[in-house]
Design an enzyme around this catalytic site. Structure first.
Site, short mmCIF file in Angstrom:
data_model
loop_
_atom_site.label_atom_id
_atom_site.label_comp_id
_atom_site.label_asym_id
_atom_site.label_seq_id
_atom_site.Cartn_x
_atom_site.Cartn_y
_atom_site.Cartn_z
N ASP A 135 0.83 -1.20 0.00
CA ASP A 135 0.00 0.00 0.00
C ASP A 135 0.87 1.25 0.00
OD1 ASP A 135 -2.92 -0.91 0.35
OD2 ASP A 135 -1.82 -2.13 1.79
N ASN A 152 1.73 -2.69 4.49
CA ASN A 152 0.87 -3.68 3.84
C ASN A 152 -0.07 -4.26 4.89
OD1 ASN A 152 0.22 -5.08 1.34
ND2 ASN A 152 1.02 -6.92 2.30
N LYS A 153 -0.90 -5.19 4.49
CA LYS A 153 -1.89 -5.75 5.40
C LYS A 153 -1.23 -6.31 6.66
CE LYS A 153 -5.81 -7.04 6.98
NZ LYS A 153 -6.80 -7.94 6.41
#
Length: 308
Positions: A191, A200-201
């Site tokens: 991201d 990121n996640k």
């Protein structure tokens, strides 16, 4: 629902898809502002750009989109020229997102060999493109995908890969370290990428630690639209609804629900970009060559640098 709210509540799509939606919203905003003076137009687009950024504060493509728009409308122009410039920049940005995904997929092919097991998590169109491209190139492999709590978007990834005919196993997030120990490659999306690390996640950091400890290659698939520009004030991510974790939690239990974590760059084996697989040092040099618009250095409502 208000246009920016559509961006804010989107917790299923990846950063590139959300950025495409934002580009369309930027065009709509510009075309709706035909009654404004050029100075008012610039001020409104600057404010609207900041509202898009705040809607998803850890998604770098939104910052890059707004940055390009602000540079495009900085010079004195007629209102029609300003609108035309925004349409051109936004459409070009959308095209670039798609082209970068294709180039990243081609670059990732060098990492994917026959017979390997790949571990991933969450939902990333860039990862999907890369795995699909490898399959079409004749590579045969299997994928273990984390379910990606709390909203379980890993299920969507597993369903897509299975539809492609790629052998796929869905695993609970806490089990991913055990799978990484038996795998040959970890691929994740992104991201945001900055000198501070990869956003990121949530769960990505733990995966990177495991991969590093086990000697398994860990790569982020990350087009340059996800590089955050030096000088941009990094924003804190949003707290998500506690009900996603525990809908009927006792009142004395504090629940923190955040979707993203930060992985130090030294844990990455490399970053797969539209220019190939690059080491962290090359990314830092790339970032240094970019230019942040002055209106994005500090958030000042309605302020843009006017040129004469």
């Amino acid at each position: 629902m208000e246009p920016v709210a559509e961006i804010a509540v989107d917790n299923r799509q990846g950063a590139a898809q959300i950025a495409e939606h934002a580009a369309d919203l930027m065009i709509r905003r510009a075309e709706a502002n035909r009654s404004l003076s050029p100075q008012e137009f610039r001020r409104d687009l600057c404010n609207f750009g900041w509202s898009l950024i705040h809607a998803q504060p850890v998604m770098a493509p939104l910052v890059n989109l707004v940055n390009r728009v602000l540079w495009a409308i900085e010079e004195p122009q007629s209102l029609n020229d300003l609108i035309r410039a925004i349409v051109e920049v936004a459409e070009g940005f959308k095209h670039q997102l798609r082209q970068h995904a294709l180039h990243v997929a081609e670059s990732a092919l060098a990492l994917i060999s026959d017979g390997i097991t790949i571990v991933t998590l969450s939902y990333s169109t860039t990862v999907h493109h890369a795995l699909r491209h490898a399959q079409r190139a004749g590579r045969r492999f299997r994928v273990v995908c984390g379910e990606s709590r709390p909203i379980l978007e890993g299920r969507q990834t597993a369903a897509i890969l299975a539809e492609y005919g790629i052998p796929t196993q869905l695993a609970i997030d806490a089990e991913l370290p055990a799978h990484i120990a038996q795998a040959q490659l970890v691929l994740v999306g992104a991201d945001m990428l900055s000198t501070q690390g990869l956003v990121n996640k949530v769960g990505t950091y733990g995966m990177a630690l495991t991969a590093h400890a086990k000697g398994v290659g860990f790569y982020a698939l990350c087009g340059s639209e996800k590089f955050i520009l030096p000088g941009f004030p990094l924003l804190e991510q949003l707290d998500r609804p506690s009900s996603e974790i525990w809908a009927e939690a006792p009142p004395n239990v504090h629940i923190r629900n955040r979707y993203f974590d930060l992985t130090p760059l030294e844990l990455l084996s490399g970053i797969v970009t539209e220019r190939g697989i690059l080491p962290v040092a090359a990314i830092e040099a790339w970032l240094a060559s970019t230019h942040l618009h002055p209106a994005l250095v500090h958030e000042q409502q309605g302020q843009m640098v006017e040129t004469s």
